[in-house]
Design a protein around this motif. Structure first.
Motif, short mmCIF file in Angstrom:
data_model
loop_
_atom_site.label_atom_id
_atom_site.label_comp_id
_atom_site.label_asym_id
_atom_site.label_seq_id
_atom_site.Cartn_x
_atom_site.Cartn_y
_atom_site.Cartn_z
N ASN A 204 0.81 -1.22 0.00
CA ASN A 204 0.00 0.00 0.00
C ASN A 204 0.85 1.27 0.00
OD1 ASN A 204 1.04 -0.11 2.55
ND2 ASN A 204 -0.93 -0.16 3.62
N GLN A 205 2.12 1.14 -0.38
CA GLN A 205 2.99 2.29 -0.51
C GLN A 205 3.57 2.33 -1.91
OE1 GLN A 205 6.01 2.20 2.57
NE2 GLN A 205 5.03 3.92 3.60
N ASP A 206 3.71 3.53 -2.45
CA ASP A 206 4.36 3.68 -3.74
C ASP A 206 5.83 3.29 -3.61
OD1 ASP A 206 1.95 4.73 -4.50
OD2 ASP A 206 2.64 6.82 -4.54
N TRP A 207 6.34 2.60 -4.62
CA TRP A 207 7.76 2.27 -4.63
C TRP A 207 8.26 2.23 -6.07
CZ3 TRP A 207 8.58 -2.01 -7.56
CH2 TRP A 207 7.57 -2.99 -7.60
N ALA A 208 9.57 2.29 -6.21
CA ALA A 208 10.19 2.21 -7.53
C ALA A 208 11.51 1.47 -7.42
CB ALA A 208 10.43 3.60 -8.11
N LEU A 209 11.82 0.67 -8.42
CA LEU A 209 13.05 -0.10 -8.47
C LEU A 209 13.71 0.14 -9.82
CD1 LEU A 209 14.87 -2.30 -7.20
CD2 LEU A 209 13.40 -4.01 -8.31
N ARG A 210 14.97 0.56 -9.79
CA ARG A 210 15.70 0.83 -11.03
C ARG A 210 16.65 -0.32 -11.33
NH1 ARG A 210 18.82 6.22 -10.51
NH2 ARG A 210 18.53 6.52 -12.74
N ALA A 211 16.80 -0.63 -12.62
CA ALA A 211 17.80 -1.61 -13.04
C ALA A 211 19.19 -0.98 -12.93
CB ALA A 211 17.51 -2.04 -14.48
N PRO A 212 20.24 -1.80 -12.92
CA PRO A 212 21.61 -1.26 -12.85
C PRO A 212 21.85 -0.22 -13.94
CG PRO A 212 21.62 -3.63 -12.57
CD PRO A 212 20.22 -3.27 -12.94
N GLN A 213 22.59 0.81 -13.60
CA GLN A 213 22.76 1.94 -14.50
C GLN A 213 23.89 1.78 -15.52
OE1 GLN A 213 20.51 4.71 -14.62
NE2 GLN A 213 19.56 2.96 -13.62
N SER A 214 24.44 0.58 -15.61
CA SER A 214 25.48 0.35 -16.61
C SER A 214 24.91 0.25 -18.01
CB SER A 214 26.25 -0.93 -16.28
OG SER A 214 25.37 -2.04 -16.26
N MET A 215 23.58 0.10 -18.10
CA MET A 215 22.94 -0.06 -19.39
C MET A 215 22.71 1.27 -20.07
SD MET A 215 20.12 -2.96 -18.50
CE MET A 215 19.52 -2.87 -20.18
N LYS A 216 22.52 1.25 -21.38
CA LYS A 216 22.22 2.47 -22.13
C LYS A 216 20.78 2.91 -21.92
CE LYS A 216 25.59 1.83 -25.86
NZ LYS A 216 25.77 1.68 -27.32
N VAL A 217 19.89 1.93 -21.74
CA VAL A 217 18.47 2.22 -21.57
C VAL A 217 18.13 2.21 -20.08
CG1 VAL A 217 16.13 1.44 -22.07
CG2 VAL A 217 17.91 1.19 -23.80
N GLU A 218 17.49 3.26 -19.60
CA GLU A 218 17.08 3.28 -18.20
C GLU A 218 15.81 2.45 -18.06
OE1 GLU A 218 15.77 6.34 -14.61
OE2 GLU A 218 16.29 7.14 -16.59
N ARG A 219 15.84 1.49 -17.14
CA ARG A 219 14.70 0.61 -16.90
C ARG A 219 14.23 0.77 -15.47
NH1 ARG A 219 15.32 -5.16 -17.52
NH2 ARG A 219 17.37 -4.99 -16.54
N MET A 220 12.92 0.77 -15.29
CA MET A 220 12.36 0.93 -13.95
C MET A 220 11.08 0.11 -13.81
SD MET A 220 11.33 4.49 -12.00
CE MET A 220 13.05 4.93 -11.78
N GLU A 221 10.85 -0.39 -12.61
CA GLU A 221 9.58 -1.02 -12.26
C GLU A 221 9.03 -0.27 -11.05
OE1 GLU A 221 7.91 -5.35 -10.72
OE2 GLU A 221 9.51 -5.29 -12.23
N ALA A 222 7.72 -0.03 -11.03
CA ALA A 222 7.15 0.78 -9.95
C ALA A 222 5.73 0.35 -9.65
CB ALA A 222 7.17 2.26 -10.32
N PHE A 223 5.28 0.73 -8.45
CA PHE A 223 3.89 0.52 -8.03
C PHE A 223 3.36 1.84 -7.50
CE2 PHE A 223 0.86 -0.07 -4.59
CZ PHE A 223 -0.13 -0.81 -5.23
N PHE A 224 2.14 2.18 -7.92
CA PHE A 224 1.45 3.35 -7.40
C PHE A 224 0.05 2.94 -6.95
CE2 PHE A 224 4.60 5.38 -10.15
CZ PHE A 224 5.08 6.37 -9.30
N CYS A 225 -0.31 3.37 -5.75
CA CYS A 225 -1.64 3.01 -5.22
C CYS A 225 -2.65 4.13 -5.43
CB CYS A 225 -1.54 2.65 -3.74
SG CYS A 225 -0.86 3.95 -2.70
N GLY A 226 -2.22 5.26 -5.92
CA GLY A 226 -3.13 6.37 -6.16
C GLY A 226 -2.61 7.24 -7.27
#
Length: 267
Positions: A4-26
């Motif tokens: 029930n809390q917003d969170w975000a997870l980033r992939a390692p930054q060695s890559m050229k493409v920024e990747r992220m996974e996140a959850f938003f409850c509102g």
């Protein structure tokens, strides 16, 4: 991670493409725009957002494709919240595969085309999954080609001088902490300033000034993740002060730097 809390997870930054996974409850993000493509996939729930004067609703199975510099926001479409993965990919990377063509544009912001879904599979892996450099290069090429096919060819544009625009882009990267003028870009590129500005927007999705600002914000994010204060990061990255940086950060990402950091720390 709390359900029930917003969170975000980033992939390692060695890559050229920024990747992220996140959850938003509102409510997720205030209206904002950035100079990258935002290509996403809803994993659970309903991801709702305003885009090009309409409310869009992304469900699992489709592909979100937000064009650079298009205003958008983000929120949960139901009380259960939504979980998604997102790629932020610079148009310059796609241009290496497109060869100086106008950027592909998906007007609706969401595509159900299976070719685009399949082409984004490699880059949409979980944040814990490593992607080899050559595998990433192949995936960027496949994604660029799929975007071009799904979007179709836009006609009626004047010829673009890709090499001149690329010289201007390289000059910007060489002077991120300096004040850059359009006259300097004109000299560096060998192209008259107004033609250069037009071509830069068509090829990279934004203006030279916005491109410069975004690269400075990239630097700020890298610095504050390692423990630099907002004030220190702002000055190092070329902003006049923290207030100036925070204004641009919020306009670009739809959240303040402090909230962005809190979300990362909840992972």
């Amino acid at each position: 991670m709390s359900g029930n809390q917003d969170w975000a997870l980033r992939a390692p930054q060695s890559m050229k493409v920024e990747r992220m996974e996140a959850f938003f409850c509102g409510y997720g993000f205030e209206p904002h725009r950035h100079d990258t493509y935002a290509i996403g996939r809803t994993l659970a729930g309903v991801h709702s957002f305003h885009y090009r004067n309409s409310m869009r609703h992304s469900l699992p199975g489709g592909t979100i494709v937000l064009h650079p510099d298009e205003l958008h926001d983000g929120e949960a479409g139901t009380d259960d919240g939504f979980r998604y993965r997102i790629l932020y990919i610079e148009p310059a990377l796609l241009q290496q595969a497109l060869g100086g063509k106008p950027l592909p544009f998906i007007p609706e912001g969401i595509s159900r085309d299976s070719r685009l879904y399949e082409a984004s599979q490699t880059l949409m892996q979980g944040m814990e999954c490593p992607i080899d450099p050559l595998e990433e290069e192949d995936a960027i090429y496949d994604l660029a080609q799929a975007l071009a096919v799904v979007a179709g060819t836009r006609r009626g544009r004047k010829a673009l001088d890709y090499m001149a625009a690329e010289r201007a882009r390289e000059y910007i990267h060489s002077a991120l902490d300096s004040t850059i003028t359009l006259e300097e870009l004109e000299q560096a590129s060998g192209r008259d300033r107004w033609s250069l500005s037009r071509d830069f927007r068509a090829l990279y999705g934004t203006s030279p000034y916005r491109y410069l600002t975004m690269r400075r914000l990239d630097h700020v994010r890298a610095l504050i993740v390692t423990g630099q204060t907002l004030t220190e990061a702002s000055l190092i990255a070329g902003f006049s002060d923290q207030s100036h940086m925070t204004h641009h950060f919020t306009r670009t990402y739809g959240i303040t730097p402090a909230r962005w950091l809190r979300m990362l720390h909840r992972q």
